[in-house]
Design an enzyme around this catalytic site. Sequence first.
Site, PDB file in Angstrom:
ATOM      1  N   ASP A 136      60.322  40.433  53.276  1.00 35.68           N
ATOM      2  CA  ASP A 136      59.141  39.927  54.501  1.00 35.68           C
ATOM      3  C   ASP A 136      57.938  40.450  53.980  1.00 35.68           C
ATOM      4  OD1 ASP A 136      59.067  42.925  55.172  1.00 35.68           O
ATOM      5  OD2 ASP A 136      60.850  42.618  56.286  1.00 35.68           O
ATOM      6  N   LYS A 154      59.303  35.178  57.445  1.00 36.40           N
ATOM      7  CA  LYS A 154      60.404  35.232  58.362  1.00 36.40           C
ATOM      8  C   LYS A 154      59.777  35.602  59.819  1.00 36.40           C
ATOM      9  CE  LYS A 154      61.852  40.150  58.172  1.00 36.40           C
ATOM     10  NZ  LYS A 154      63.156  41.077  57.838  1.00 36.40           N
ATOM     11  N   THR A 180      72.788  45.949  58.596  1.00 36.06           N
ATOM     12  CA  THR A 180      73.659  45.110  58.781  1.00 36.06           C
ATOM     13  C   THR A 180      73.527  44.055  57.743  1.00 36.06           C
ATOM     14  OG1 THR A 180      72.075  43.557  60.245  1.00 36.06           O
ATOM     15  CG2 THR A 180      73.646  45.222  61.346  1.00 36.06           C
ATOM     16  N   GLY A 217      71.880  41.322  57.195  1.00 36.09           N
ATOM     17  CA  GLY A 217      71.251  39.903  57.684  1.00 36.09           C
ATOM     18  C   GLY A 217      70.159  39.598  56.968  1.00 36.09           C
ATOM     19  N   THR A 218      69.074  40.567  56.910  1.00 33.20           N
ATOM     20  CA  THR A 218      67.683  40.012  56.055  1.00 33.20           C
ATOM     21  C   THR A 218      68.016  39.875  54.737  1.00 33.20           C
ATOM     22  OG1 THR A 218      66.366  41.226  57.874  1.00 33.20           O
ATOM     23  CG2 THR A 218      65.361  40.799  55.641  1.00 33.20           C
TER      24      THR A 218
END
Length: 326
Positions: A178, A202, A235, A237-238
């Site tokens: 990001d 994002k 987690t 996800g990114t």
Amino acid sequence: MSVMSVTSKKNLMLFAGRSHPELAEEVAKHLDVTITPQSAYEFANGEIFVRFDESVRGCDAFVLQSHCRPINDWLMEQLIMVDALKRASAKRITAVMPFYPYSRQDKKHRGREPISARLVADMFKTAGADRIMTVDLHTAQIQGFFDGPVDHMFAMSLLSGYIRDNYADRKFTVVSPDSGRVRLAERWSETLGGCPLAFIHKTRDPLCPNQAVANRVVGDVKGRTCLVIDDMIDTGGTIAATVKAVLADSAADVVVAATHGVLSGPARERLSTCGAHEVILTNTLPIPEEKRFAQLTVLSIASLIARTIHEVFTDGSVTSLFNGNA
């Protein structure tokens, strides 16, 4: 008038919480000391009790604890250890936290929210810590939350050394997941000899934690090996979305490097199936067997922590360990 003269001798003592005994033993081995024995247990109602089995009077105490799940228990245990050392007349107490707890709560995004990273710093100061030692803070501003010295270690030298040794023939593009990690990506680029940069644009809903949508790749990744970097993977996800985005944009291959492997919930499945050739983490947090997968490589941070402890104990230069950047 009579005068008493005493020649004082510095005495390093290493104390370890129960969250990550393997890392503590490695650090002790590098320092050529033993971990100070202690009694630590929970009462029936969950209260934590700690008592050290040796005198700590006048010592230079280093209290090591990794803050993994259950994070609140390990945080409280370290605070209690610091308090016990203060009350037992330790001369100086350094709280060694390879992963700083609550580091993502470093500012208010909306009204009526806490700044929990500051609260953690306040608790350690109140408990009696004179100094904090940590690795790769989520944001460097957290150093200002503690009213005392903060030794901010960087794992980049460890991670980049592995990359150079194992991917010397690759043409890299360093990819930030990001825009907030672009400065970190720039440092990685400099370390790897000035390779190109890219980042993922994002969006994130502040009402939905651990959820982000990768919109597009900004930068040239076509035909190149992309090195996706971050300070932590929770987690997954990114990172998984970033890997898929650069592969969809014609990247030749993807390697992921991050310092802290939180690896909560679906992280193992996401990282093992996202298409990354390798995911490189350090052991600032314990990574049990059930969280591991074929593409995962875990590097030990113990030597770096031990060298930093040694420099602090001998009143040396921590900055010299990180090419003047610490």
